[in-house]
Design a protein around this motif. Sequence first.
Motif, short mmCIF file in Angstrom:
data_model
loop_
_atom_site.label_atom_id
_atom_site.label_comp_id
_atom_site.label_asym_id
_atom_site.label_seq_id
_atom_site.Cartn_x
_atom_site.Cartn_y
_atom_site.Cartn_z
N UNK A 120 0.61 9.43 10.25
CA UNK A 120 0.66 8.11 9.61
C UNK A 120 -0.65 7.35 9.77
N UNK A 121 -1.06 6.65 8.73
CA UNK A 121 -2.28 5.86 8.78
C UNK A 121 -2.18 4.75 7.74
N UNK A 122 -3.08 3.79 7.85
CA UNK A 122 -3.15 2.69 6.89
C UNK A 122 -4.57 2.66 6.32
N UNK A 123 -4.88 3.56 5.37
CA UNK A 123 -6.23 3.58 4.80
C UNK A 123 -6.48 2.30 4.02
N UNK A 186 4.30 -8.99 9.29
CA UNK A 186 5.39 -8.11 8.88
C UNK A 186 5.46 -8.03 7.35
N UNK A 187 5.36 -9.17 6.71
CA UNK A 187 5.42 -9.25 5.24
C UNK A 187 4.30 -8.41 4.61
N UNK A 188 3.08 -8.61 5.09
CA UNK A 188 1.95 -7.90 4.48
C UNK A 188 1.91 -6.42 4.86
N UNK A 189 2.41 -6.09 6.05
CA UNK A 189 2.41 -4.67 6.41
C UNK A 189 3.38 -3.90 5.52
N UNK A 190 4.54 -4.46 5.26
CA UNK A 190 5.50 -3.77 4.41
C UNK A 190 4.94 -3.60 2.99
N UNK A 191 4.25 -4.62 2.48
CA UNK A 191 3.62 -4.50 1.16
C UNK A 191 2.51 -3.44 1.20
N UNK A 192 1.73 -3.43 2.29
CA UNK A 192 0.64 -2.47 2.41
C UNK A 192 1.18 -1.05 2.50
N UNK A 193 2.26 -0.86 3.26
CA UNK A 193 2.87 0.47 3.39
C UNK A 193 3.38 0.96 2.04
N UNK A 194 3.94 0.06 1.24
CA UNK A 194 4.41 0.43 -0.09
C UNK A 194 3.24 0.87 -0.97
N UNK A 195 2.12 0.18 -0.86
CA UNK A 195 0.93 0.56 -1.63
C UNK A 195 0.45 1.94 -1.25
N UNK A 196 0.37 2.22 0.06
CA UNK A 196 -0.11 3.52 0.53
C UNK A 196 0.80 4.63 0.04
N UNK A 197 2.10 4.46 0.20
CA UNK A 197 3.04 5.51 -0.20
C UNK A 197 3.06 5.70 -1.71
N UNK A 198 2.93 4.62 -2.46
CA UNK A 198 2.87 4.74 -3.92
C UNK A 198 1.62 5.48 -4.35
#
Length: 248
Positions: A120-123, A186-198
Amino acid sequence: MKDIAPETDLLALRVDLAAAFRLAARFDWHESVGNHFSVAVSEDGRRFLMNPKWRHFSSIRASELLLLDADDPCVMDGPDAPDASAWTIHGTLHRARPDIRVVLHCHPPYATALAALKSPSMPPLDMNTARFFGDLAIDLECGGIADDAAEGEHVAAALGNCSTLLMANHGLTCTGATVAQAFEQLYFFEKAARTVLTALGSGQELGVMSDEVARRTAEGWKAYAGMADAHFSYLKGVLDREEPDYRD
């Protein structure tokens, strides 16, 4: 000395934390009647408010939040004992890190899916993902349900000096100086995770920012710190109109 915040401040903290629970349920970040949020109410951080055991986020009221002492060895012996994993994570963090005032731990869908990846990572792909550049700890050692002291110490060590911890095969923990700030993470991490996975789901090569641009973007977010208060205030206004009993 564990001086508790003045009564008016304590009530405000209760209201804000209750709002965070209700909003998390609205955003589908909750999981059954599990997961847990807390906020420190004493200067040393060792007295804190946390949700009662197995109460659904959408039903939590300000007056129902437990007032706990991180140094009390009898907390888990009483009839109102909190969830074991909640006590392990939050009790340990508030005991070890008085600078952390708010701890939000939950299993949001996209963040948890990201945590389920082998690596897992957050590029830094956009403004939201770059927000966490240099401020995200990733714990790759899943210890199962965090319900013992050793796992609590492990979580505290894994967080380090970061505000956010992605827990492999588990979920997400966000911290902040205020409920609004932690909720915004929390709000922005969930949005960021959705972007990465998409983006990963497209099967195409990711357009990752250079470290220099990502670092500058993360630094630039600091000028927008006031967004957290404005956003949380707006969301509380929605609750005031539609679920005002959260303040009770």
